[in-house]
Write a protein that holds these residues in place. Structure first.
Motif, short mmCIF file in Angstrom:
data_model
loop_
_atom_site.label_atom_id
_atom_site.label_comp_id
_atom_site.label_asym_id
_atom_site.label_seq_id
_atom_site.Cartn_x
_atom_site.Cartn_y
_atom_site.Cartn_z
N MET A 1 0.86 -1.17 0.00
CA MET A 1 0.00 0.00 0.00
C MET A 1 0.91 1.23 0.00
N ASN A 2 0.65 2.14 -0.95
CA ASN A 2 1.48 3.34 -1.01
C ASN A 2 1.01 4.36 0.03
N GLN A 3 1.79 5.43 0.16
CA GLN A 3 1.52 6.42 1.20
C GLN A 3 0.15 7.08 1.02
N LYS A 4 -0.20 7.40 -0.20
CA LYS A 4 -1.48 8.07 -0.46
C LYS A 4 -2.66 7.17 -0.10
N THR A 35 -1.21 8.26 19.70
CA THR A 35 -1.73 8.38 18.34
C THR A 35 -0.61 8.24 17.33
N GLN A 36 0.51 8.90 17.59
CA GLN A 36 1.66 8.77 16.68
C GLN A 36 2.17 7.33 16.64
N GLU A 37 2.20 6.70 17.79
CA GLU A 37 2.65 5.30 17.86
C GLU A 37 1.72 4.40 17.05
N MET A 38 0.42 4.67 17.10
CA MET A 38 -0.53 3.85 16.34
C MET A 38 -0.33 4.04 14.84
N TYR A 39 -0.08 5.28 14.42
CA TYR A 39 0.17 5.51 12.99
C TYR A 39 1.44 4.80 12.54
N LEU A 40 2.46 4.81 13.39
CA LEU A 40 3.69 4.12 13.06
C LEU A 40 3.44 2.61 12.94
N LYS A 41 2.69 2.04 13.90
CA LYS A 41 2.39 0.61 13.84
C LYS A 41 1.55 0.26 12.61
N LEU A 42 0.57 1.11 12.31
CA LEU A 42 -0.25 0.87 11.12
C LEU A 42 0.59 0.99 9.85
N TRP A 43 1.50 1.97 9.83
CA TRP A 43 2.36 2.15 8.66
C TRP A 43 3.25 0.91 8.47
N ASN A 44 3.78 0.38 9.56
CA ASN A 44 4.62 -0.81 9.47
C ASN A 44 3.83 -2.03 9.00
N LYS A 45 2.51 -2.03 9.22
CA LYS A 45 1.64 -3.13 8.78
C LYS A 45 0.93 -2.80 7.47
N ARG A 46 1.31 -1.74 6.80
CA ARG A 46 0.56 -1.24 5.64
C ARG A 46 0.36 -2.28 4.54
N ASN A 47 1.30 -3.21 4.38
CA ASN A 47 1.16 -4.22 3.33
C ASN A 47 0.20 -5.33 3.73
N GLU A 48 -0.15 -5.41 5.02
CA GLU A 48 -1.08 -6.43 5.50
C GLU A 48 -2.48 -5.88 5.74
N LEU A 49 -2.65 -4.58 5.68
CA LEU A 49 -3.93 -3.95 6.06
C LEU A 49 -5.10 -4.39 5.20
N THR A 51 -5.88 -7.21 4.39
CA THR A 51 -6.41 -8.50 4.86
C THR A 51 -7.43 -8.34 5.99
N TYR A 52 -7.55 -7.14 6.55
CA TYR A 52 -8.46 -6.90 7.66
C TYR A 52 -9.81 -6.40 7.14
N ASN A 53 -10.89 -6.93 7.71
CA ASN A 53 -12.24 -6.52 7.30
C ASN A 53 -12.55 -5.10 7.73
N ASN A 54 -12.14 -4.72 8.93
CA ASN A 54 -12.49 -3.41 9.48
C ASN A 54 -11.22 -2.77 10.02
N LEU A 55 -10.63 -1.90 9.23
CA LEU A 55 -9.38 -1.24 9.59
C LEU A 55 -9.56 -0.34 10.81
N GLU A 56 -10.70 0.29 10.92
CA GLU A 56 -10.97 1.17 12.07
C GLU A 56 -11.02 0.36 13.36
N ALA A 57 -11.68 -0.77 13.34
CA ALA A 57 -11.74 -1.62 14.54
C ALA A 57 -10.34 -2.11 14.91
N LEU A 58 -9.53 -2.45 13.92
CA LEU A 58 -8.15 -2.85 14.18
C LEU A 58 -7.38 -1.72 14.86
N ALA A 59 -7.50 -0.52 14.31
CA ALA A 59 -6.78 0.63 14.88
C ALA A 59 -7.24 0.94 16.29
N MET A 60 -8.54 0.86 16.54
CA MET A 60 -9.05 1.13 17.88
C MET A 60 -8.61 0.06 18.87
#
Length: 169
Positions: A1-4, A35-49, A51-60
């Motif tokens: 997944m690219n940055q945009k 919040t910054q830590e969550m964005y970093l963790k999500l960014w590190n998982k960006r290629n796997e995102l 596969t998740y049905n609900n990205l918002e639920a994952l982030a929360m």
């Protein structure tokens, strides 16, 4: 997944992540760090995102778990509540002060709730999540969510009633 594409998928719920972190960690600075830590963790998982049905639920869920870890750490010993999210459209200063005082009283009462009740009331009444979403985020069954929400609301209602009736015979 690219940055945009990544930004497009996580920007819609960035405020919810911050508000949950702030409710749990109390401190504005701690919530920003979370919040910054969550964005970093999500960014590190960006290629796997994808596969998740609900990205918002994952982030929360990730935010909740991170905040719980922070609260358990020794660094979280001196957090205090500073409520600055309240804004009123009313021009009556007296009314504004009363409303702000009520919000602060509710915030103080929420702070005294047990952890599960505090999380459930934050997600349901503040963030306005549906019960199914709360079930996924907190990994709780629906009856436990409803029971915790009911108890939390009852405790807050009783606390407000007690404060408002103080000194009245």
């Amino acid at each position: 997944m690219n940055q945009k594409a990544f930004l497009k998928s996580v920007i819609p719920f960035k405020d919810k992540i911050f508000r949950l972190a702030k409710r749990m960690l109390i401190s504005h600075d701690e919530a920003e760090d979370a919040t910054q830590e969550m964005y970093l963790k999500l960014w590190n998982k960006r290629n796997e995102l994808h596969t998740y049905n609900n990205l918002e639920a994952l982030a929360m869920t990730m935010t909740k778990n991170y905040c719980l870890d922070r609260l358990k750490s020794k660094q979280a010993g001196n957090l205090t509540l500073v409520h600055s999210n309240f804004k009123s459209a009313s021009e009556d200063v007296h009314k504004q002060l009363e409303l702000k005082d009520a919000v602060n009283r509710v915030a103080e009462l929420i702070k005294t709730l047990p952890e599960q009740q505090r999380l459930v009331i934050q997600l349901r009444d503040v963030e306005q999540y549906e019960f199914e979403e709360i079930e996924r985020i907190l990994d709780m069954n629906p009856s436990a969510i409803r029971a915790n929400l009911s108890r939390a609301r009852k405790t807050i209602r009783e606390g407000l009633t007690k404060q408002n009736n103080y000194g009245i015979i």
